[in-house]
Write a protein that holds these residues in place. Structure first.
Motif, PDB file in Angstrom:
ATOM      1  N   SER A  51       0.868  -1.233   0.160  1.00 17.29           N
ATOM      2  CA  SER A  51       0.085   0.211  -0.026  1.00 17.29           C
ATOM      3  C   SER A  51       1.012   1.093  -0.058  1.00 17.29           C
ATOM      4  N   SER A  52       0.397   2.572  -0.258  1.00 20.04           N
ATOM      5  CA  SER A  52       1.121   3.479  -0.089  1.00 20.04           C
ATOM      6  C   SER A  52       1.643   3.819   1.112  1.00 20.04           C
ATOM      7  N   SER A  53       1.333   3.336   2.234  1.00 24.22           N
ATOM      8  CA  SER A  53       1.994   3.270   3.611  1.00 24.22           C
ATOM      9  C   SER A  53       2.984   2.361   3.624  1.00 24.22           C
ATOM     10  N   HIS A  54       3.231   1.390   2.726  1.00 22.50           N
ATOM     11  CA  HIS A  54       4.370   0.210   2.913  1.00 22.50           C
ATOM     12  C   HIS A  54       5.238   0.560   1.757  1.00 22.50           C
ATOM     13  N   SER A  55       5.190   1.965   1.407  1.00 21.48           N
ATOM     14  CA  SER A  55       6.019   2.082   0.178  1.00 21.48           C
ATOM     15  C   SER A  55       7.460   2.115   0.382  1.00 21.48           C
ATOM     16  N   PRO A  56       8.537   1.901  -0.352  1.00 24.13           N
ATOM     17  CA  PRO A  56       9.959   1.625  -0.218  1.00 24.13           C
ATOM     18  C   PRO A  56      10.490   3.135   0.717  1.00 24.13           C
ATOM     19  N   GLY A  57       9.958   4.311   0.426  1.00 26.23           N
ATOM     20  CA  GLY A  57      10.527   5.301   1.094  1.00 26.23           C
ATOM     21  C   GLY A  57      10.429   5.279   2.418  1.00 26.23           C
ATOM     22  N   GLY A  69       7.887   0.734   7.599  1.00 27.34           N
ATOM     23  CA  GLY A  69       8.674  -0.077   6.628  1.00 27.34           C
ATOM     24  C   GLY A  69       8.040  -0.323   5.468  1.00 27.34           C
ATOM     25  N   TRP A  70       8.884  -1.057   4.604  1.00 30.01           N
ATOM     26  CA  TRP A  70       8.478  -1.486   3.316  1.00 30.01           C
ATOM     27  C   TRP A  70       7.993  -2.904   3.244  1.00 30.01           C
ATOM     28  N   SER A  71       6.847  -3.244   2.630  1.00 23.40           N
ATOM     29  CA  SER A  71       6.281  -4.668   2.454  1.00 23.40           C
ATOM     30  C   SER A  71       5.649  -4.470   1.032  1.00 23.40           C
ATOM     31  N   PRO A  72       6.175  -5.752   0.314  1.00 20.36           N
ATOM     32  CA  PRO A  72       5.735  -5.798  -1.331  1.00 20.36           C
ATOM     33  C   PRO A  72       4.187  -6.262  -1.252  1.00 20.36           C
ATOM     34  N   LEU A  73       3.458  -5.987  -2.280  1.00 22.45           N
ATOM     35  CA  LEU A  73       2.467  -6.546  -2.736  1.00 22.45           C
ATOM     36  C   LEU A  73       2.148  -8.006  -2.530  1.00 22.45           C
ATOM     37  N   VAL A  74       2.980  -8.575  -2.852  1.00 22.34           N
ATOM     38  CA  VAL A  74       2.894 -10.302  -2.696  1.00 22.34           C
ATOM     39  C   VAL A  74       4.344 -10.680  -2.008  1.00 22.34           C
ATOM     40  N   SER A  75       4.381 -11.626  -1.131  1.00 25.12           N
ATOM     41  CA  SER A  75       5.458 -12.113  -0.585  1.00 25.12           C
ATOM     42  C   SER A  75       6.003 -13.185  -1.462  1.00 25.12           C
ATOM     43  N   ASN A  76       7.046 -13.196  -2.228  1.00 30.12           N
ATOM     44  CA  ASN A  76       7.767 -13.957  -3.184  1.00 30.12           C
ATOM     45  C   ASN A  76       9.075 -13.811  -3.518  1.00 30.12           C
ATOM     46  N   GLY A  99       9.388  -4.854   9.887  1.00 31.17           N
ATOM     47  CA  GLY A  99       8.294  -3.605   9.731  1.00 31.17           C
ATOM     48  C   GLY A  99       8.114  -3.590  11.072  1.00 31.17           C
ATOM     49  N   TYR A 100       7.718  -2.040  11.390  1.00 34.76           N
ATOM     50  CA  TYR A 100       7.795  -1.606  12.995  1.00 34.76           C
ATOM     51  C   TYR A 100       6.351  -2.343  13.646  1.00 34.76           C
ATOM     52  N   GLY A 101       6.717  -2.642  14.711  1.00 29.23           N
ATOM     53  CA  GLY A 101       5.257  -3.432  15.481  1.00 29.23           C
ATOM     54  C   GLY A 101       4.456  -4.518  14.570  1.00 29.23           C
ATOM     55  N   SER A 102       5.156  -5.055  13.829  1.00 34.10           N
ATOM     56  CA  SER A 102       4.257  -6.024  13.098  1.00 34.10           C
ATOM     57  C   SER A 102       5.130  -7.413  13.295  1.00 34.10           C
ATOM     58  N   SER A 103       4.509  -8.565  12.442  1.00 32.69           N
ATOM     59  CA  SER A 103       5.108  -9.722  12.384  1.00 32.69           C
ATOM     60  C   SER A 103       5.644 -10.046  10.949  1.00 32.69           C
ATOM     61  N   ASP A 104       6.128  -8.789  10.336  1.00 31.28           N
ATOM     62  CA  ASP A 104       6.824  -8.961   9.221  1.00 31.28           C
ATOM     63  C   ASP A 104       8.217  -8.690   9.249  1.00 31.28           C
ATOM     64  N   TRP A 105       9.139  -9.764   8.812  1.00 26.97           N
ATOM     65  CA  TRP A 105      10.431  -9.324   8.784  1.00 26.97           C
ATOM     66  C   TRP A 105      11.281 -10.312   8.006  1.00 26.97           C
ATOM     67  N   VAL A 106      12.324 -10.267   7.551  1.00 25.18           N
ATOM     68  CA  VAL A 106      13.009 -11.028   6.525  1.00 25.18           C
ATOM     69  C   VAL A 106      14.329 -11.780   7.259  1.00 25.18           C
ATOM     70  N   THR A 107      13.978 -13.014   6.871  1.00 26.87           N
ATOM     71  CA  THR A 107      15.124 -13.875   7.821  1.00 26.87           C
ATOM     72  C   THR A 107      16.533 -14.119   7.060  1.00 26.87           C
ATOM     73  N   SER A 108      16.432 -13.796   5.780  1.00 25.83           N
ATOM     74  CA  SER A 108      17.560 -13.991   4.886  1.00 25.83           C
ATOM     75  C   SER A 108      17.387 -13.339   3.658  1.00 25.83           C
ATOM     76  N   TYR A 109      18.436 -12.795   2.980  1.00 27.78           N
ATOM     77  CA  TYR A 109      18.577 -11.971   1.869  1.00 27.78           C
ATOM     78  C   TYR A 109      19.757 -11.980   0.918  1.00 27.78           C
ATOM     79  N   LEU A 110      19.630 -11.492  -0.250  1.00 29.21           N
ATOM     80  CA  LEU A 110      20.817 -11.306  -1.041  1.00 29.21           C
ATOM     81  C   LEU A 110      21.041  -9.895  -1.142  1.00 29.21           C
ATOM     82  N   LEU A 111      22.207  -9.491  -1.700  1.00 29.31           N
ATOM     83  CA  LEU A 111      22.574  -8.108  -1.956  1.00 29.31           C
ATOM     84  C   LEU A 111      22.940  -7.886  -3.523  1.00 29.31           C
TER      85      LEU A 111
END
Length: 1308
Positions: A51-57, A69-76, A99-111
């Protein structure tokens, strides 16, 4: 240049290079500024937003703006968060939150990073795509320091996994600092020339550093030539960097004359790559990215003599570079430095030292090419064509390592026909198929799986289709088709959906794994960014806007010269002809020493040994003389007695000795040995070794330490003496060597050199033979080394709390461990080494299972070998474990080897930091009770005994070897324990040798008689009677075991006869017709029992093996290992008071039957071998123990090897295993082909060696024959008043002069 000066200059050079590297790499300031917190929201972008409140900015660390924080439309796995840092920046670390105060976080990622926002590159660490550890909750910050910094403008975070009870959520921070650089853009037609102030320059030191990036696979990066043929050229060839260098020999060079060092791979990926060239005298260090090569350049001069200019980007004058390519570089340079001079900065300032040819700009252009990566065989890219034209035209570029794979599939529009384009055996193949019609096929290109970009163009129009690869019109192929073709429908690139079940895409081929770019359908270029944004076509398992190809052969993990080959997912090592085996050619197929060969049952012969196992030293050929002690014999190229005249200090006689092994191999063998020696004989007549007046040596020798030695055979180091000086037996008591007496007659100083650190002798120098009547001669024997002190090195662990500790095991990429153990415990840890998280452990898991476990960052792995029999049987068991980047393996004894493949893209570095525990663990749990022996780590044996001497609960050594090795003692030999090992006691065996396997054979003549007396005759009064009786109750037998081998052509023949004091006897006769007759007379009042074995005639000159076993009245006979025959005696069951056993002719009168006497009348003419009567060995006693055994030999008895398998081969067997100047008697044994393995290549090599040696022996035999006749002539001419030793020496020297005055070489 002397060594001290050279060391000084090298140190100075290293200091200069270090300081220069510091300058080039930038100042070592803190580079950890926060880079994201001050960025505007416009600098953030993403694949999508919830959503606009979950935008990358809103994805800044510790911020709560928007939804926190940022969250995408679909988690894949196709989602990403991107940051634009506005300029190229050095990035050193990253941090993440959920994401602040949420259950949304990433456990591993690439750069991923990029300079332009296109053509991304994944961050690599440990040679793999690195997955960073993320968060375990929404608010904690996880900080990750980059192992190596990244220079880029754009950075992407690509989530790999996330909280399964939430979705992807990220807040991030990036740390680093401003990156300053100078860049230059070359257009492929330009170059830059830097001219020095002086007209010529001799380059003693050069340092060149730069970065480059390009999409072209070929081009000249730099060139500097010289008038005398010197040059340095750096050229990009097929995506690899080649450094051509030549140091002036004044010739016109072809490519074959140049040193060509190639580093790097896939360097045409439009990403920055660093280059460093350091040159000092002949030493050159060449580094591309993280891979370095160090070498000595060749040439006549110690420095490069080069012109006053160096060109970058091309070669300005044609012909200067010989046969090198003239294609200029097309791409960008960054931070180009030559000996500290910033070349690009000079060019920007238009300095007079710089000359520009063509167009060059000082900003780096970025070609807008979008590649796509097909990650797996299940990936595909589907694109539609709606043009509706009456032709099909498709083109694209691809790169891959796979030989096979589907490139394109389509069901053609308005027809039932289909089109398949695929890779087969590295070639592009196209098939046009239609139901009911013959299939049309085209093939183009070859070797297209080489990782390079290749272009493919296919077209089909009307009734003709064409295929072209790499724009090569001359090799394009065509075929006629019978169907009108229309464009339209869907084209599937790289694979088919749903494993080929789609009716529009059916393919029998596996999917494509690799990269594609520049896809064109018709005349329209495909916008792959639109595909990525799901506005064009569809796809599965793709990475768009990057090419993820990896060269898995860089670095080359294949060891010992193994050749690396690869596919998209894996690499493979070809170990053919390396002498090593395993997934990475690490483990030697040869044993470490002659001692090791001996204790797997091999006999004397030529063997390859590998003293350091998996270490860098290769195998080499030695002769193993396996008597009671094991001798390793290493020959050199000059074994003759060599005479020396007219040598003085100004013109010394110097000889160098070349061995069948390198000095490093010799040193490793000597270090393993218990004792080494080398005989050095020095004969002299008015030729001194030492000038007593000034103490200056007049002759000396040099060992492998390259130090001058002035002590001689039999003396101690630094003594300046000879053997006679230590013994006090010199011919002149005023001197310590016989030769120093300086007499005008022959003397000698001969003895063994046995100080291991100085062996072998590599050089002899003689300077005192230029006076009248002055002469010398020398002879150096082979290097002899006894035993293997590491093979029996062992320790006994007496408590579960005891252990030995050693330095940390170093085996980041590969490690191997081997040892022997024996125990009665049910479990215990053999060894363990820990890191922070990583570990390696080998343990007895259960009484019948050994487990090898480790962790290199991918989680614990275990390999277990299960035995069908208990391993805690107090016998020695062998363990070999190896872990490398390809696999882990475990071998126990001769059980099938177990392997466990490593993850193809997992962690590969084993990082340990604790001490190595042997026999226990750091926690002191599950300690080992028992013995460990011959523990080798990475080819190096640990000294368990020395460490055990100072460790409580552990004792050096371990008794009880016969329980494991007793089966090596054959033919009745008994195993005897020794502190280090065991020996076979052949006292009661008819055989000899280290394992009682060597036949003892002899030729018998017609008059030969061997009588073995079991007891002496004496009389005994019985019942006051006056008659004498022969009586010895202990020698009354109810059973006999008789074994022997014979060979003869004469009949009848008496093979064996056993007599009794009571006129009882046993005779074994070869009858007139060649059949075998066994005659038993166990009752003096009855006729003998006669048993006939009627095979074909056994008087055929071949070897026949006979085994006779009587148990009371039952007789068993076995001939030539055929089926055992059974007979029954009627004359009795007791053989009373046996007297003697006769081989050959019976000389005394005996009351025997007529047939036995008839056979005896002619005697036995032929060969008898390995004669055994119960525990007596009469033939062995006659040949080896005549002075102590109760045996009488009459007539002509000649020991021979006639008892070997074939008489024709017997001589060859002896000579194959003989060696000049060996120590002790040589045990004839089996050739190498029977000793090691059945590998045909090894057998072929051994046969070649044997043939070569036979030819050498034939030549030597002829020479010896000539020498004998010459010796007789010279002996007759000798002066009557000469000393006999002098005469013999003269004859020896004269014989050599007759054949050749020069040195002879017998090089095995």
């Amino acid at each position: 240049m002397d060594s001290v000066t050279e060391i000084f200059f090298r140190l100075l050079f290293l200091l200069l290079v270090y300081n220069w590297n510091t300058v080039v790499s930038g100042n070592k300031y803190n580079c950890d500024d926060q880079l994201v917190s001050a960025l505007p929201q416009s600098s953030f972008s993403s694949s999508s937003e919830l959503s606009s409140s979950h935008s990358p900015g809103f994805a800044k660390l510790n911020r709560r703006d928007g939804a926190g924080g940022w969250s995408p439309l679909v988690s894949n796995k196709y989602q990403w968060l991107q940051i634009d840092l506005s300029e190229r920046t050095e990035i050193t670390a990253v941090a993440t939150q959920g994401g602040y105060g949420s259950s949304d976080w990433v456990t591993s990622y690439l750069l991923m990073f990029s300079d332009s926002g296109r053509n991304w590159k994944q961050y690599h660490q440990e040679e793999i795509i690195w997955a960073f550890s993320g968060n375990t909750n929404a608010d904690s910050v996880v900080y990750n320091k980059l192992q190596h910094s990244v220079k880029a403008r754009f950075l992407r975070f690509v989530p790999l996994s996330w909280n399964p009870n939430g979705r992807i959520g990220m807040r991030i921070e990036v740390y680093g600092c401003t990156y300053r650089s100078e860049v230059a853009d070359f257009d492929g037609k330009s170059c830059l020339i830097y001219r020095f102030n002086q007209k010529s320059m001799s380059a003693v030191k050069d340092v060149i550093s730069l970065k480059f990036k390009t999409i072209q696979s070929d081009g000249i990066l730099l060139h500097r030539g010289g008038r005398n043929g010197d040059h340095i050229t750096l050229e990009l060839v097929k995506g690899k960097l080649s450094l051509f260098i030549n140091l002036g020999d004044g010739k016109i060079h072809s490519a074959n004359d140049q040193i060509n060092i190639t580093l790097g791979s896939l360097l045409d990926d439009q990403h920055w790559h660093s280059v460093l060239i350091e040159h000092f005298n002949n030493q050159v260090n060449f580094t591309v990215d993280k891979h370095s090569h160090h070498f000595h350049a060749k040439g006549e001069f110690n420095y490069l003599d080069l012109d006053y200019e160096i060109s970058f980007g091309g070669i300005p004058v044609s012909g200067k570079s010989g046969s090198l390519s003239h294609k200029n570089f097309h791409g960008c340079f960054e931070n180009l430095y030559y000996n500290g001079v910033n070349i690009i900065d000079l060019a920007k300032k238009h300095k007079p030292q710089i000359y520009l040819m063509g167009n060059m700009s000082f900003s780096c252009s970025e070609p807008q090419m979008v590649p796509v990566t097909f990650l797996s065989a299940s990936g595909y890219l589907a694109l539609s064509d709606t043009s509706g034209k009456n032709e099909v035209s498709i083109s694209f570029q691809f790169r891959t390592w796979n030989k096979e794979g589907l490139l394109l599939a389509s069901k053609l529009h308005k027809t039932s026909a289909g089109l398949l384009l695929y890779l087969g055996d590295g070639k592009v193949k196209m098939s046009f198929y239609k139901p009911g019609k013959a299939q049309s096929d085209l093939t183009a290109g070859v070797g297209l799986n080489n990782g390079q970009w290749h272009s493919v163009s296919l077209s089909a129009r009307r009734s003709r289709m064409s295929l072209m690869v790499d724009s090569d019109v001359t090799s394009s192929t065509h075929a006629a088709i019978s169907t009108l073709i229309y464009s339209g429908g869907t084209y599937y690139f790289g694979g088919c959906p749903n494993n080929g079940s789609n009716s529009e895409c059916n393919s029998p081929f596996a999917g494509f794994q690799g990269c594609m770019r520049l896809i064109t359908i018709g005349s329209k270029a495909i916008d792959l960014i639109s595909v990525q944004q799901n506005s064009l076509g569809n796809f599965r398992n793709l990475q768009i806007d990057l090419c993820g190809i990896i060269d898995r052969c860089l670095p080359n993990y294949c060891e010992h010269g193994g050749e690396c080959a690869q596919t998209w997912n894996n690499f493979y090592c070809n170990c053919t002809n390396t002498g090593y085996m395993g997934a990475t050619c690490r483990y030697s197929i040869y044993e470490q020493s002659c001692e090791a060969y001996k204790h797997i049952g091999n006999t004397s012969g030529f063997y390859y040994i590998d003293s350091d196992g998996s270490g860098p030293l290769g195998p080499f050929l030695v002769y193993c003389n396996m008597t009671d002690t094991t001798w390793t014999i290493i020959q050199h190229n000059n074994t003759d007695l060599t005479r020396v005249k007219t040598a003085n200090r100004e013109n010394p006689h110097t000889v160098f000795f070349k061995y069948t092994a390198t000095l490093e191999q010799l040193q490793a063998t000597i270090n393993l040995a218990e004792h080494c020696e080398q005989e050095l004989a020095y004969y002299c007549k008015k030729s001194r070794l030492l000038n007593k007046r000034d103490g200056i040596p007049l002759s000396w020798w040099v060992g492998r330490t390259n130090e001058t030695q002035t002590y001689w055979g039999g003396a101690l180091p630094d003594a300046r003496k000879c053997a006679c000086g230590l013994e006090g037996s010199c011919i002149d008591s005023q001197h310590y060597c016989n030769c120093n007496a300086d007499r005008n007659e022959w003397a000698n100083d001969t003895g063994f050199l046995s100080y291991k650190e100085h062996l072998p002798v590599t050089e002899i120098v003689i300077t005192d033979t230029d006076r009248p009547n002055s002469e010398a001669a020398y002879k150096l024997g082979p290097l002899l080394c006894r035993g293997d002190r590491t093979f029996w090195n062992s320790a006994s662990f007496n408590t579960e709390m005891s252990y030995l500790h050693f330095p940390t095991l170093h085996g980041e990429l590969s490690a191997d461990v081997s040892f022997f153990f024996k125990t009665t415990a049910s479990s215990g840890v053999f060894l363990e080494n820990l890191g922070i998280k990583d570990f390696i452990r080998i343990e007895l898991h259960t009484p019948s299972a050994v487990t090898f476990s480790f962790d290199v960052g991918n989680g614990p792995f275990e390999v277990t070998v299960q035995s069908s029999t208990p391993l805690n049987d107090n016998k020695w068991h062998y363990v070999k474990a190896e872990r490398n980047v390809k696999e882990a393996l475990l071998l126990i004894d001769q059980l099938p080897q177990r392997t466990l493949p490593a993850p193809s893209d997992g962690h590969i570095h084993l990082q340990l930091n604790s001490q190595l525990y042997v026999g226990g663990t750091a926690s002191r749990q599950k300690g080992f009770l028992g013995c460990i022996r011959s523990l080798r780590l990475n080819g190096v044996t640990l000294d368990l005994e020395e460490r055990a001497k100072v460790t409580p609960g552990v004792e050096p050594g371990c008794p009880g070897h016969c329980s494991s090795y007793g089966n090596l003692c054959h033919n009745g030999g008994k195993c005897r324990e020794k502190y280090n090992g065991f020996s076979c006691d052949c006292t009661f065996s008819a055989y000899t040798g280290p394992f009682c396997k060597k036949e003892i054979s002899a030729y018998f003549g017609a008059d030969t008689s061997v009588v073995y007396n079991f007891q002496e005759y004496y009389t005994l009064a019985k019942n006051s009677s006056s008659h004498a009786s022969s009586f010895y109750a202990d020698m009354t037998l109810t059973r006999e075991l008789i074994i022997f081998t014979f060979r003869t052509t004469r009949t009848p023949s008496l093979l064996l006869y056993v007599s009794s004091f009571y006129k009882e006897y046993l005779s074994v006769v070869l009858a007139k017709n060649g059949s075998l007759h066994i005659r038993y007379k166990l009752d003096s009042h009855q006729d003998p029992d006669v048993f006939s074995i009627n095979f074909k005639s056994m008087a055929d000159g071949l070897l026949h093996h006979v085994k006779i076993n009587r148990e009371e009245e039952t007789l068993f006979v076995e001939v030539n290992q055929n089926e055992r025959m059974q007979f029954f005696l009627s004359s009795g069951t007791e053989f009373n008071a046996i007297k003697s056993l006769v081989l050959g002719k019976i000389l005394e009168s005996n009351d025997v039957d007529q047939e036995t006497m008839k056979a005896n009348s002619q005697g036995f003419i032929g060969c008898l071998s390995s004669v055994q009567f119960n525990h007596f060995a009469p033939l062995k006693a006659a040949l080896h123990h005549t002075s102590t055994a109760p045996v009488i030999v009459k007539g002509h008895l000649t020991e021979s090897n006639c008892g070997t398998l074939t008489g024709a081969d017997s001589t060859a067997s002896e000579t194959t295993h003989s060696f000049a100047d060996h120590s002790g008697p040589i045990d004839e044994g089996e050739p190498l082909a029977n000793a090691i393995r059945s590998d045909s290549a090894i057998i072929g090599g051994v046969i070649a060696v044997v043939i070569f040696i036979l030819l050498c022996i034939t030549a030597i035999a002829v020479r010896i024959y000539k020498k004998k006749s010459i010796y007789k002539k010279n002996e007759a001419k000798g002066s009557a008043n000469e000393d006999s030793a002098e005469t013999v020496l003269k004859c020896e020297l004269n014989m050599q002069s007759t054949v050749n005055e020069n040195q002879k070489e017998y090089f095995f």
